[in-house]
Design a protein around this motif. Structure first.
Motif, PDB file in Angstrom:
ATOM      1  N   GLU A 150       0.867  -1.171   0.000  1.00 39.60           N
ATOM      2  CA  GLU A 150       0.000   0.000   0.000  1.00 39.60           C
ATOM      3  C   GLU A 150       0.907   1.225   0.000  1.00 39.60           C
ATOM      4  N   GLU A 181      -3.504  11.513  -1.758  1.00 38.38           N
ATOM      5  CA  GLU A 181      -3.864  10.699  -0.599  1.00 38.38           C
ATOM      6  C   GLU A 181      -2.975  11.025   0.587  1.00 38.38           C
ATOM      7  N   ALA A 204      -8.153   6.945  10.501  1.00 35.70           N
ATOM      8  CA  ALA A 204      -9.071   6.375   9.510  1.00 35.70           C
ATOM      9  C   ALA A 204      -8.307   5.528   8.497  1.00 35.70           C
ATOM     10  N   TYR A 205      -7.123   5.999   8.085  1.00 38.77           N
ATOM     11  CA  TYR A 205      -6.319   5.228   7.124  1.00 38.77           C
ATOM     12  C   TYR A 205      -5.894   3.901   7.736  1.00 38.77           C
ATOM     13  N   ARG A 227      -7.339   2.270  10.134  1.00 42.07           N
ATOM     14  CA  ARG A 227      -8.532   1.424  10.248  1.00 42.07           C
ATOM     15  C   ARG A 227      -8.834   0.727   8.925  1.00 42.07           C
ATOM     16  N   ASN A 228      -8.670   1.444   7.828  1.00 40.46           N
ATOM     17  CA  ASN A 228      -8.910   0.841   6.518  1.00 40.46           C
ATOM     18  C   ASN A 228      -7.894  -0.260   6.209  1.00 40.46           C
ATOM     19  N   LYS A 245      -9.092  -3.317   8.076  1.00 34.67           N
ATOM     20  CA  LYS A 245     -10.201  -3.989   7.408  1.00 34.67           C
ATOM     21  C   LYS A 245      -9.715  -4.813   6.220  1.00 34.67           C
ATOM     22  N   LYS A 246      -8.721  -4.289   5.559  1.00 37.49           N
ATOM     23  CA  LYS A 246      -8.243  -4.941   4.332  1.00 37.49           C
ATOM     24  C   LYS A 246      -7.276  -6.089   4.616  1.00 37.49           C
ATOM     25  N   THR A 287      -3.770  -0.636  16.686  1.00 38.38           N
ATOM     26  CA  THR A 287      -4.192   0.635  16.069  1.00 38.38           C
ATOM     27  C   THR A 287      -3.417   1.824  16.617  1.00 38.38           C
TER      28      THR A 287
END
Length: 456
Positions: free
Chosen positions: A225, A231, A253-254, A256-257, A260-261, A292
């Motif tokens: 990533e 971005e 937020a980044y 957290r994404n 999730k991925k 986190t």
């Protein structure tokens, strides 16, 4: 000579006297120059015609309205605009002193009233070209990315009107006899608040182009990533000093994404079951679990340093592989439906065996999920409310006291024994086979538990 001088003097005095008398009679009927009634110029007009002169001021008055790329005209008479003197008022102008008042400003204030047709006026305003044209909203100048670098995009002035102010100014200009209304000068347009020459915007541009010179890569073995360009810039906010600093909310937020991925802990995974094929396995303690808070701090620091860097998230729990197949090639496969176990190391099957699992009819069914060996022990007692059993080998695979162990007290394994004589939840294995499983196992090894008798 004296007679000539005397005659000349008398002649001049006579001329002056005649001029004075002529002025006296003229200005007895006409207004002196520089005479105004309620700011309306009435110079050299008949005093007796004051009402007609004053009341007809706007008969031919026309106001030009100048906007951005458009002009309009408004005739006062088109909406019956009048400024009418109240009756029975007079202006006292003394003609005896006309010479002395000739060059002085004379102001007379009389009572008057303004009237106009409001409906006609509103209709005229609504049909002005500058009102009817398509509204373009004003836009602030801003920093944009052109594909290679950031640059300032010029503001859009637009043409959005402050209509109430426009109406007010039209009436004001007409009442003051001003013939040209420039909307720009009177602030009748809504304008941007930030222009392209704004010092703060230029400072922001410099900062953004500096930030655009680096990138941050998160590596996940067979996947990456990359945070760069817009971005990356979106992870900053402007502080009270106009400086770009990492935005904790956006950084969080980044992260957290990413979780999730890429996190697989307690997740759902596709698994290729031996002798069956693709199945879905849900839950379990095996997998990657991102810390986190620590990862947010890590990313924030990288954003502050503004240097190109490759990172890995900070984890609370890890697995054997960071590739899409995080089980790797060494794991134990447990099928409750077939009561059979397979053990793979480096992709090769090293052993397989029948077992006895928990009795679901007594509420002791062995939980399914992708688990892992988190503890390896030899020679320990397993205890419960109604049992205490010694085992030579113990492999804990979840956090509910479930594990793999030898069961010397059993003589039979496999089949449907678990439905009538199952364990308290653990997976009972032949002692000699359990020794081999123990010897080939390691802490962190994945254990995939599923039930092929139950549709996934």
């Amino acid at each position: 000579m004296k007679k000539v001088f005397k005659f000349s003097a008398i002649f001049i005095v006579g001329i002056v006297l005649l001029v004075y008398i002529a002025g006296f009679y003229y200005f007895g009927r006409y207004f002196l120059p520089n005479s105004k009634v309620n700011d309306k110029d009435v110079s050299f007009t008949k005093i007796s015609d004051l009402y007609n002169t004053y009341n007809s001021t706007y008969d031919n008055f026309e106001l030009e309205i100048v906007g951005r790329g458009v002009k309009d005209k408004v005739k006062a008479a088109s909406f019956d605009y009048k400024n009418i003197l109240e009756p029975n008022q007079v202006v006292n102008q003394n003609p005896f002193y006309w010479v002395f008042y000739l060059f002085n400003q004379k102001e007379y204030n009389l009572e008057s009233r303004v009237t106009y047709d409001k409906e006609k006026f509103e209709d005229i305003v609504n049909n002005l070209n500058l009102v009817k044209e398509k509204t373009v909203e004003p836009e602030n100048a801003k920093v944009v990315f052109n594909g290679k670098k950031f640059e300032i995009e010029k503001e859009v002035l637009g043409n959005k009107l402050k209509k109430d102010l426009l109406i007010e100014k039209i009436l004001d200009y007409i009442s003051e006899d001003k013939d040209t209304l420039k909307l720009e000068d009177e602030g009748i347009y809504y304008n941007p608040t930030v222009y392209s020459d704004d010092a703060g915007l230029k400072s922001k541009l410099d900062q953004m182009n500096k930030l655009n010179s680096f990138e941050i890569t998160y590596k996940f073995e067979d996947r990456t990533e990359v945070i760069k360009d817009e971005e990356l810039l979106n992870m900053y906010r402007e502080n009270e000093d106009g400086l770009l600093v990492p935005d904790t909310e956006k950084v969080t937020a980044y992260v957290r994404n990413l979780e999730k991925k890429y996190d697989t802990f307690h997740g759902t995974r596709n698994f290729y079951a031996t002798g069956i094929g693709p199945i879905v396995v849900k839950g379990g303690i095996y997998g990657w679990w991102t810390d986190t808070k620590a990862t947010v701090e890590q990313l924030t620091k990288a954003l502050e340093n503004t240097e190109t860097v490759t990172l890995e998230p900070v984890y609370k729990l890890t697995a054997q592989s960071r590739s899409a197949n995080d089980l790797g090639n060494s794991y134990i496969e447990v099928d409750l439906g077939r009561q059979h176990l397979w053990m793979y190391k480096e992709g090769a099957l090293v052993l397989e065996t029948d077992f006895v699992s928990g009795n679901p009819n007594k509420g002791n069914g062995t939980p399914t999920g992708t688990d892992k060996i988190w503890s390896r022990e030899k020679g320990r007692y397993l205890t419960g409310e109604d049992y205490k059993s010694f085992v030579d080998y113990w492999l804990a695979i979840n956090w509910s006291n479930i594990g793999l162990h030898d069961a010397s007290w059993r003589s039979q394994f496999g089949g449907s024994l678990y439905l009538s004589n199952g364990s308290h939840g653990c997976i009972n294995i032949k002692p000699d086979v359990m020794k081999d499983i123990y010897d080939n196992s390691f802490v962190g090894m994945g254990v995939v538990v599923y039930d092929s008798s139950v549709p996934s």
